[in-house]
Design an enzyme around this catalytic site. Structure first.
Site, PDB file in Angstrom:
ATOM      1  N   ASP A  89      33.055  33.021  35.381  1.00  0.00           N
ATOM      2  CA  ASP A  89      34.129  33.056  36.384  1.00  0.00           C
ATOM      3  C   ASP A  89      33.543  33.015  37.788  1.00  0.00           C
ATOM      4  O   ASP A  89      32.631  33.787  38.101  1.00  0.00           O
ATOM      5  CB  ASP A  89      34.926  34.369  36.257  1.00  0.00           C
ATOM      6  CG  ASP A  89      36.160  34.226  35.395  1.00  0.00           C
ATOM      7  OD1 ASP A  89      36.662  33.089  35.232  1.00  0.00           O
ATOM      8  OD2 ASP A  89      36.628  35.255  34.872  1.00  0.00           O
ATOM      9  N   LYS A 144      34.606  28.848  35.624  1.00  0.00           N
ATOM     10  CA  LYS A 144      36.064  28.905  35.483  1.00  0.00           C
ATOM     11  C   LYS A 144      36.648  29.321  36.816  1.00  0.00           C
ATOM     12  O   LYS A 144      36.120  30.223  37.474  1.00  0.00           O
ATOM     13  CB  LYS A 144      36.463  29.892  34.393  1.00  0.00           C
ATOM     14  CG  LYS A 144      37.986  30.073  34.266  1.00  0.00           C
ATOM     15  CD  LYS A 144      38.392  30.732  32.970  1.00  0.00           C
ATOM     16  CE  LYS A 144      38.321  32.226  32.923  1.00  0.00           C
ATOM     17  NZ  LYS A 144      39.130  32.938  33.948  1.00  0.00           N
ATOM     18  N   GLU A 190      40.597  29.983  38.914  1.00  0.00           N
ATOM     19  CA  GLU A 190      42.033  30.202  38.711  1.00  0.00           C
ATOM     20  C   GLU A 190      42.857  29.358  39.675  1.00  0.00           C
ATOM     21  O   GLU A 190      42.506  29.247  40.854  1.00  0.00           O
ATOM     22  CB  GLU A 190      42.365  31.692  38.937  1.00  0.00           C
ATOM     23  CG  GLU A 190      41.682  32.620  37.940  1.00  0.00           C
ATOM     24  CD  GLU A 190      42.056  34.095  38.156  1.00  0.00           C
ATOM     25  OE1 GLU A 190      42.903  34.396  39.029  1.00  0.00           O
ATOM     26  OE2 GLU A 190      41.491  34.930  37.433  1.00  0.00           O
ATOM     27  N   GLU A 211      47.159  32.258  30.380  1.00  0.00           N
ATOM     28  CA  GLU A 211      47.255  33.707  30.173  1.00  0.00           C
ATOM     29  C   GLU A 211      48.691  34.200  30.298  1.00  0.00           C
ATOM     30  O   GLU A 211      49.388  33.897  31.275  1.00  0.00           O
ATOM     31  CB  GLU A 211      46.348  34.430  31.199  1.00  0.00           C
ATOM     32  CG  GLU A 211      46.376  35.938  31.037  1.00  0.00           C
ATOM     33  CD  GLU A 211      45.239  36.654  31.776  1.00  0.00           C
ATOM     34  OE1 GLU A 211      44.328  35.981  32.308  1.00  0.00           O
ATOM     35  OE2 GLU A 211      45.282  37.898  31.807  1.00  0.00           O
TER      36      GLU A 211
END
Ligand code: KIV
Length: 271
Positions: A90, A120, A122, A189
């Site tokens: 992340d 990763k 978001e 998610e």
């Protein structure tokens, strides 16, 4: 033997093949060498060095405080324990949201200093330029939509996302944009299972769910939650495979008793 059993190393290409062959992808988080080694030996497909380290390792209330240096420390340790799984790291809050140049600098630093295989990040349309720029440096990017914990103060709550039509429509559009920009997979998610299934059907890249039902291409859980090390966190989607905190407490109590009663160390345990 299926594709993921034959491989010596799981790559983004292998994950794509798994989706094509209908083989589910298993992903878990890890933050240190010892746990990563166990997960890898158990043949997990993907290890995520999640910024959930902020919660489960550092004891913060959210993922926001964790820094690049801290994520690099965790990721470096994980990579040393892994010989087969794909390691995704992340990018922490604040390391890529500013602009695409900043995002690229952070992604390069993460790859260079940790030996991880992918990053990763978001978000949807607002981060597309950053995704493209990171990819242009040859760094694979995993997307993350739905409940995105780095935006918790915007949402105000950890409830299920995209129940309303407008948000669901935006999520589908964002998923397409991430795929078109070149993401190799997307985490969804805490969204309705039917919406996740629709995204997984429409997209050709693997969709990994957490609280997104089973009609997706794989699942991810936070290791400390599924092992029962964390106890306070009990969302509906979490299956606990162990009650490790109780087992650890039991062992620690036995040790304390042994020390205090002079049972440990015994003659064979000394020089
Ligand atoms: O940081 C993390 O652990 C994650 C998973 C919940 C997907 O992003």
């Amino acid at each position: 033997m299926s594709v993921h059993q034959k491989v010596r190393r799981v790559t983004t290409h292998v994950l794509n093949e798994m989706k094509l062959q209908g083989i589910k992808i298993a992903m878990l988080t890890a933050y240190d060498y010892s746990m990563a080694r166990i997960l890898d030996q158990a043949e997990i497909d993907v290890i995520l060095v999640g910024d959930s380290a902020s919660n489960v390792m550092a004891g913060n209330e959210s993922t926001l405080p964790i820094t690049m240096d801290e994520m690099i420390y965790h990721a470096k340790s994980v990579v040393k324990g892994v010989s087969r799984a794909l390691v995704v790291v992340d990018l922490p809050f604040g390391s890529y949201q500013g602009n695409s140049k900043e995002a690229l600098t952070s992604a390069i630093r993460m790859m260079k200093e940790t030996g991880g295989h992918a990053v990763k990040i978001e978000g949807g349309s607002e981060i597309i330029e950053s995704v493209q720029r990171i990819l242009s440096a040859g760094i694979p990017v995993m997307g993350h939509l739905g409940l995105t914990p780095q935006s918790i103060h915007k949402f105000g709550t950890y409830v299920v996302r995209a129940r309303e039509e407008e948000e669901a429509k935006k999520l589908i559009e964002d998923a397409h944009k991430l795929q078109d920009a070149g993401c190799f997979a997307i985490v969804l998610e805490k969204i309705p299972a039917s919406l996740a299934a629709k995204v997984a059907n429409e997209l050709t890249i693997p969709i990994i769910g957490i609280g997104a039902g089973h009609e997706v291409d794989g699942q991810v859980l936070v290791l400390h939650d599924m092992l029962g090390i964390t106890q306070e966190f009990s969302p509906r989607f979490l299956r606990r495979y162990h009650n490790l905190s109780e087992e650890i407490k039991g062992s620690v109590k036995s040790y304390i008793n042994d020390v205090k009663s002079l049972d440990f160390p015994n003659e064979k345990e000394q020089y």
